[in-house]
Design a protein around this motif. Structure first.
Motif, PDB file in Angstrom:
ATOM      1  N   VAL A 286     -26.651   2.799  63.249  1.00 28.42           N
ATOM      2  CA  VAL A 286     -27.831   3.619  63.562  1.00 28.42           C
ATOM      3  C   VAL A 286     -28.482   3.161  64.870  1.00 28.42           C
ATOM      4  O   VAL A 286     -28.626   3.949  65.814  1.00 28.42           O
ATOM      5  N   TYR A 287     -28.851   1.854  64.915  1.00 30.74           N
ATOM      6  CA  TYR A 287     -29.609   1.398  66.089  1.00 30.74           C
ATOM      7  C   TYR A 287     -28.719   1.175  67.304  1.00 30.74           C
ATOM      8  O   TYR A 287     -29.078   1.582  68.422  1.00 30.74           O
ATOM      9  N   PHE A 288     -27.565   0.519  67.109  1.00 30.43           N
ATOM     10  CA  PHE A 288     -26.739   0.169  68.270  1.00 30.43           C
ATOM     11  C   PHE A 288     -25.899   1.361  68.754  1.00 30.43           C
ATOM     12  O   PHE A 288     -26.061   1.830  69.880  1.00 30.43           O
TER      13      PHE A 288
ATOM     14  N   GLY B 116     -28.210   4.666  68.889  1.00 31.32           N
ATOM     15  CA  GLY B 116     -29.145   4.536  70.013  1.00 31.32           C
ATOM     16  C   GLY B 116     -28.425   4.670  71.347  1.00 31.32           C
ATOM     17  O   GLY B 116     -28.951   5.283  72.289  1.00 31.32           O
ATOM     18  N   GLY B 117     -27.212   4.106  71.438  1.00 31.24           N
ATOM     19  CA  GLY B 117     -26.429   4.228  72.681  1.00 31.24           C
ATOM     20  C   GLY B 117     -26.037   5.680  72.946  1.00 31.24           C
ATOM     21  O   GLY B 117     -26.102   6.149  74.090  1.00 31.24           O
ATOM     22  N   ILE B 118     -25.617   6.395  71.920  1.00 31.97           N
ATOM     23  CA  ILE B 118     -25.262   7.820  72.090  1.00 31.97           C
ATOM     24  C   ILE B 118     -26.473   8.615  72.554  1.00 31.97           C
ATOM     25  O   ILE B 118     -26.368   9.483  73.429  1.00 31.97           O
ATOM     26  N   ASP B 119     -27.632   8.307  71.988  1.00 32.46           N
ATOM     27  CA  ASP B 119     -28.851   9.024  72.398  1.00 32.46           C
ATOM     28  C   ASP B 119     -29.162   8.779  73.868  1.00 32.46           C
ATOM     29  O   ASP B 119     -29.520   9.707  74.599  1.00 32.46           O
TER      30      ASP B 119
ATOM     31  N   GLU C 179     -32.808  13.569  77.094  1.00 32.65           N
ATOM     32  CA  GLU C 179     -33.947  14.476  77.230  1.00 32.65           C
ATOM     33  C   GLU C 179     -34.758  14.594  75.948  1.00 32.65           C
ATOM     34  O   GLU C 179     -35.908  15.001  75.972  1.00 32.65           O
ATOM     35  N   LYS C 180     -34.144  14.237  74.799  1.00 31.87           N
ATOM     36  CA  LYS C 180     -34.864  14.334  73.524  1.00 31.87           C
ATOM     37  C   LYS C 180     -35.640  13.065  73.187  1.00 31.87           C
ATOM     38  O   LYS C 180     -36.438  13.067  72.249  1.00 31.87           O
ATOM     39  N   LEU C 181     -35.358  11.983  73.883  1.00 32.33           N
ATOM     40  CA  LEU C 181     -36.051  10.729  73.581  1.00 32.33           C
ATOM     41  C   LEU C 181     -37.531  10.835  73.888  1.00 32.33           C
ATOM     42  O   LEU C 181     -37.908  11.546  74.822  1.00 32.33           O
ATOM     43  N   PRO C 182     -38.449  10.202  73.155  1.00 25.52           N
ATOM     44  CA  PRO C 182     -38.167   9.168  72.147  1.00 25.52           C
ATOM     45  C   PRO C 182     -37.765   9.696  70.768  1.00 25.52           C
ATOM     46  O   PRO C 182     -37.550   8.918  69.873  1.00 25.52           O
TER      47      PRO C 182
ATOM     48  N   THR D 186     -31.708  11.478  68.117  1.00 23.49           N
ATOM     49  CA  THR D 186     -30.756  12.441  67.560  1.00 23.49           C
ATOM     50  C   THR D 186     -29.773  11.719  66.641  1.00 23.49           C
ATOM     51  O   THR D 186     -29.721  11.972  65.440  1.00 23.49           O
ATOM     52  N   PHE D 187     -29.001  10.815  67.216  1.00 16.94           N
ATOM     53  CA  PHE D 187     -28.089  10.000  66.405  1.00 16.94           C
ATOM     54  C   PHE D 187     -28.661   8.603  66.137  1.00 16.94           C
ATOM     55  O   PHE D 187     -28.098   7.860  65.345  1.00 16.94           O
ATOM     56  N   GLY D 188     -29.735   8.262  66.820  1.00 16.47           N
ATOM     57  CA  GLY D 188     -30.325   6.937  66.632  1.00 16.47           C
ATOM     58  C   GLY D 188     -31.233   6.848  65.424  1.00 16.47           C
ATOM     59  O   GLY D 188     -32.202   6.083  65.425  1.00 16.47           O
TER      60      GLY D 188
END
Length: 515
Positions: free
Chosen positions: A329-331, A334-337, A343-346, A349-351
């Motif tokens: 989830v995080y690694f 977060g990397g995929i996001d 553009e969707k952060l914060p 999506t996958f994070g």
């Protein structure tokens, strides 16, 4: 005495003891499943509605529990009385009667209403004739209208909302898309206008109910799911109500904090998660077993690997959940996001938790089972078959691919069956990697790209935990717990039967399995 010694020496005692233990184990299993089935399936049968006088006033409802000194009634009417269930001391309880005109009205909100139907109104004017006949005549159309409103709200307006949100994010990178946004906004406004019109139509027809203490409640007929006059129904009528309730439980969405309605999203999420896990764990486990059995040199490295695989099977499942949360989830997520959905952060999506990360975590949890079963199956393939293939000029890889793996396939499927059975029942890792109490959208739908691996999902195991131990209305949740547990067992059995059928067909094609 001599015969007894001989009986003991021959080991007959151990055989009888083993048989008795097996019979006791089977008896416990069937007893447990039977108890769960009786408690769950019996919930949907319409019970008699009884009325009685008590020291605190009249009471109307179904008897749901009895103790030596008190009786429990399901009185419903939570919006009027503030509680669904009441314990009444037997000493304060008058004679029980079964009023013929008493009904259970199952509603979209506030749970069931126990009372009587007093009138049916349209545009504020009471309709002439018998209220129950008017109710039977108008309720199907009102129910269809209610379903149409929910479908429009969930599918069309929900889909437009998602498209507008995606377009807003796209406009950050590509200016000049205002015309598309205006077109979507116009579609959204038109859908909202239609929804308001339908809601007004639904609110035009109302039904007035009277509780046992004389209080009345007027509600839109479209919010009435079912009216069950239990005391006036025969066996055929009760069977119809039973099947209707059972179908709603299996095929509808949940409502009232999961204590009413159906659990279809949880069934769908469980099956989809198990299938995804199976697709992920089989290549992973088979490749690892092939390397360890066919290519790795014997030595301390291989022995260490086998010890690690065996020990991995004993690691608590919550540890896998923590690993899945941290790594997937995080690694990874977060990397995929950061790479593809910046553009969707914060907003991740996958994070964040999703069905893909849950399936990968369960694949890691069950991979030792597949590795061990595959190794055993590979070892069981006759050596003569390998030598015959090599003698005919086939390479090692061709022998492996065309002779060894097909011969070991039934054993590989045995490992898959065991992995599916364990994966379907695990809950702890899912709580950290993607399962939720209520998912607004399922991972598979008609919106492109159709399969949404980033979405959270519902699961039968977590549903049991949530309804049974987190619900504020624990008494109403009891039957749901039993019924959900029964459905989880059925899902596991059906998935295993599918794998067993596949294994049998492979065995028949191979002319008898080696494992």
């Amino acid at each position: 005495m001599t015969n007894l010694r001989e009986w003991w020496r021959r080991g007959s005692a151990l055989i009888w003891f083993s048989g008795a233990t097996l019979a006791f184990s089977l008896l416990m299993i069937f007893g447990l499943v039977g108890y769960i089935g009786a408690k769950g399936l019996g919930f949907f049968w319409p019970g008699p509605i009884v009325a009685a006088a008590t020291a605190q006033g009249p009471i109307l409802g179904e008897i749901t529990g009895q103790e030596p000194d008190k009786v429990q009634f399901h009185v419903g009417n939570r919006d009027l009385f503030g509680q669904d269930y009441r314990w009444v001391p037997r000493a304060e309880l008058g004679p029980l009667t079964a009023p013929a005109d008493a009904v259970v009205v199952e509603r979209l909100e506030y749970g069931p209403f126990y009372g009587r139907v007093r009138s049916l109104e349209k545009d504020g004017q009471a309709l002439p004739g018998d209220p129950m006949q008017n109710l039977d005549r108008l309720r199907p159309a009102a129910l269809a209208l209610s379903r149409h409103i929910r479908s429009l709200d969930k599918s069309e307006i929900g889909g437009l909302n998602r498209r507008m949100e995606d377009l807003r994010l796209e406009m950050k990178r590509k200016p000049g898309l205002e015309a598309r946004m205006q077109a979507l906004q116009a579609q959204y406004d038109a859908a909202e206008a239609r929804l308001d019109l339908l809601r007004a139509q639904a609110a035009a027809v109302t039904v007035t109910l009277e509780a046992v203490d004389g209080q009345t409640k007027t509600l839109p007929l479209a919010s009435v799911v079912r009216v069950v006059p239990s005391n006036a129904l025969g066996v055929l009528g009760k069977t119809g109500a039973y099947l209707s309730r059972l179908w709603e439980f299996v095929a509808d969405d949940p409502r009232e904090s999961n204590t009413e309605g159906g659990i279809f999203p949880a069934i769908f999420g469980t099956v989809m998660m198990v299938l995804l896990m199976s697709i992920l764990v089989v290549p992973l486990g088979v490749m690892a077993a092939l390397y360890m059995r066919e290519y790795a040199s014997q030595g301390w490295v291989l022995r260490t690997l086998r010890i690690a695989v065996n020990n991995l099977a004993g690691v608590p499942s919550i540890v896998f959940g923590v690993f899945g949360l941290g790594f997937f989830v995080y690694f990874v997520g977060g990397g995929i996001d950061r790479l593809f959905f910046a553009e969707k952060l914060p907003t991740p999506t996958f994070g964040t938790g999703g069905i893909l990360w849950a399936a990968l975590t369960l694949a890691l949890l069950t991979v030792p089972v597949v590795i061990v079963a595959t190794e055993e199956a590979l070892a069981a393939v006759p050596r003569s078959q390998r030598e015959a293939s090599l003698a005919l000029g086939a390479t090692r890889w061709q022998t492996l691919w065309n002779v060894v793996i097909p011969g070991a396939m039934p054993g590989i499927l045995t490992g898959l069956i065991l992995a599916m059975a364990r994966g379907a029942g695990e809950v702890a890792p899912l709580m950290l990697t993607g399962v939720v109490k209520l998912a607004p959208s399922m991972p598979l739908d008609g919106t492109f790209p159709f399969l949404h691996l980033d979405r959270k999902f519902m699961h039968l195991g977590f549903h049991i935990y949530d309804v049974g131990f987190q619900s504020p209305n624990s008494e109403a949740a009891k039957p749901m717990v039993f019924m959900t547990a029964l459905l989880l067992l059925l899902v596991v059995v059906v998935l295993n039967l599918f794998a067993l059928r596949l294994r049998s067909r492979l065995r028949a094609r191979m002319g008898g399995g080696a494992f």
